[in-house]
Write a protein that holds these residues in place. Structure first.
Motif, short mmCIF file in Angstrom:
data_model
loop_
_atom_site.label_atom_id
_atom_site.label_comp_id
_atom_site.label_asym_id
_atom_site.label_seq_id
_atom_site.Cartn_x
_atom_site.Cartn_y
_atom_site.Cartn_z
N ASP A 1 74.53 -22.14 40.27
CA ASP A 1 74.73 -21.67 41.64
C ASP A 1 76.16 -21.18 41.87
OD1 ASP A 1 72.39 -21.53 42.93
OD2 ASP A 1 72.49 -23.51 43.84
N LEU A 2 76.74 -20.51 40.88
CA LEU A 2 78.09 -19.98 41.04
C LEU A 2 78.02 -18.50 41.30
CD1 LEU A 2 79.91 -21.79 38.11
CD2 LEU A 2 79.72 -22.50 40.48
N ILE A 3 78.99 -18.01 42.07
CA ILE A 3 78.97 -16.60 42.44
C ILE A 3 80.39 -16.13 42.74
CG2 ILE A 3 78.63 -17.05 44.90
CD1 ILE A 3 76.79 -14.62 44.99
N THR A 4 80.68 -14.88 42.39
CA THR A 4 81.94 -14.27 42.78
C THR A 4 81.78 -13.75 44.20
OG1 THR A 4 82.41 -13.62 40.51
CG2 THR A 4 83.64 -12.49 42.24
N ILE A 5 82.57 -14.27 45.12
CA ILE A 5 82.30 -14.03 46.53
C ILE A 5 83.26 -13.05 47.18
CG2 ILE A 5 81.12 -16.20 46.99
CD1 ILE A 5 83.78 -17.40 47.73
N LYS A 6 84.50 -12.99 46.70
CA LYS A 6 85.49 -12.13 47.33
C LYS A 6 86.40 -11.54 46.26
CE LYS A 6 84.70 -13.17 51.83
NZ LYS A 6 84.52 -12.21 52.94
N ARG A 7 87.07 -10.44 46.65
CA ARG A 7 88.06 -9.83 45.77
C ARG A 7 89.18 -9.27 46.62
NH1 ARG A 7 87.19 -4.07 43.45
NH2 ARG A 7 88.56 -3.70 45.23
N SER A 8 90.39 -9.26 46.08
CA SER A 8 91.50 -8.67 46.81
C SER A 8 91.24 -7.18 47.01
CB SER A 8 92.82 -8.88 46.06
OG SER A 8 92.77 -8.29 44.78
N GLU A 9 91.64 -6.68 48.18
CA GLU A 9 91.36 -5.28 48.49
C GLU A 9 92.09 -4.34 47.55
OE1 GLU A 9 91.26 -2.36 52.43
OE2 GLU A 9 92.51 -4.17 52.44
N PHE A 10 93.32 -4.70 47.18
CA PHE A 10 94.12 -3.87 46.28
C PHE A 10 94.64 -4.73 45.13
CE2 PHE A 10 94.77 -2.18 50.62
CZ PHE A 10 94.15 -0.94 50.46
N LYS A 11 95.17 -4.06 44.11
CA LYS A 11 95.81 -4.79 43.03
C LYS A 11 97.05 -5.50 43.55
CE LYS A 11 94.29 -1.87 39.18
NZ LYS A 11 94.72 -1.05 38.02
N VAL A 12 97.34 -6.67 43.00
CA VAL A 12 98.49 -7.44 43.45
C VAL A 12 99.63 -7.24 42.45
CG1 VAL A 12 97.08 -9.14 44.62
CG2 VAL A 12 97.69 -9.51 42.25
N PRO A 13 100.89 -7.32 42.91
CA PRO A 13 102.03 -7.19 41.99
C PRO A 13 101.99 -8.25 40.90
CG PRO A 13 102.74 -7.02 44.28
CD PRO A 13 101.31 -7.46 44.31
#
Length: 218
Positions: free
Chosen positions: A76-88
């Protein structure tokens, strides 16, 4: 405390290349490299990074499109969110963590989000107290938030990142330029200048294709 431009000018004059734009650009890159190397060495020796060198900023999270969701049905694992842009990119430290901390934003009681590699998340989900916690991983310079399918994260829209970064001027809203004095601590300047001068005294960057001739002994 010296600013970036002051250090560039001082080193350029010391190697007699004050008016050379290529040399000044090369010195600028060398200062960044020396700074990051010194931060890493200090952490290896003392397991500590001075607070004044750390930066903190807030980033927005977006929902993962359905076609991009990676999930493990058995756990029951899931990728739920991601940063909108690449981070430094952060300075590489020896604690095996990309950042000093990542925590939730927009709540009275911010919660730290632990760093767990995506491939190990399935094992952490079995640990007591970890089942309901989101974890993060950094992939291709994006931050991915992983968690349980049974826990709702609709309110997780922003996170706060704190760390020390390779290029501090890339931090959103940092407003750092070469005339600021925020990139170096006073005690670092002597060592950084020494590292840079050792590089340029051995091989001075030139604007022409001229090959320097060593002094001939008479």
């Amino acid at each position: 405390m010296a600013s970036f431009n002051q250090l560039i000018s001082e080193i350029a004059h010391s190697i007699q290349q004050a008016d050379s734009v290529p040399v000044r650009n090369a010195i600028r890159l060398s200062l960044i490299h020396a700074r990051n190397e010194l931060i890493r060495q200090n952490y290896e020796n003392h397991h500590y990074v001075d607070k004044t060198l750390q930066q903190r900023f807030r980033i927005k999270l977006i929902d993962i499109p359905d076609g991009d969701i990676e999930e493990t049905e058995e756990l029951d694992l899931i990728t739920i969110k991601r940063s909108e842009f690449k981070v430094p990119r952060p300075v590489r430290l020896t604690n095996n963590l990309p950042f000093h901390s990542i925590r939730t934003a927009g709540s009275e009681n911010p919660t730290l989000i632990p760093y767990v590699r995506e491939g190990l998340m399935q094992y952490y989900a079995h640990l007591p107290g970890m089942t309901c916690l989101p974890c993060y991983d950094i992939i291709n310079d994006y931050i991915y938030i992983n968690g349980s399918r049974n826990v709702i994260y609709n309110n997780l829209e922003h996170i706060i990142i704190e760390g020390v970064f390779e290029r501090p001027y890339e931090i959103p809203e940092a407003n750092i330029n070469d005339d600021d004095e925020l990139m170096f601590s006073e005690d670092m300047i002597g060592t950084i200048k020494k590292l840079v001068l050792e590089t340029f005294n051995a091989q001075i960057v030139r604007q022409t294709n001229e090959i320097p001739t060593p002094n001939l002994m008479r």
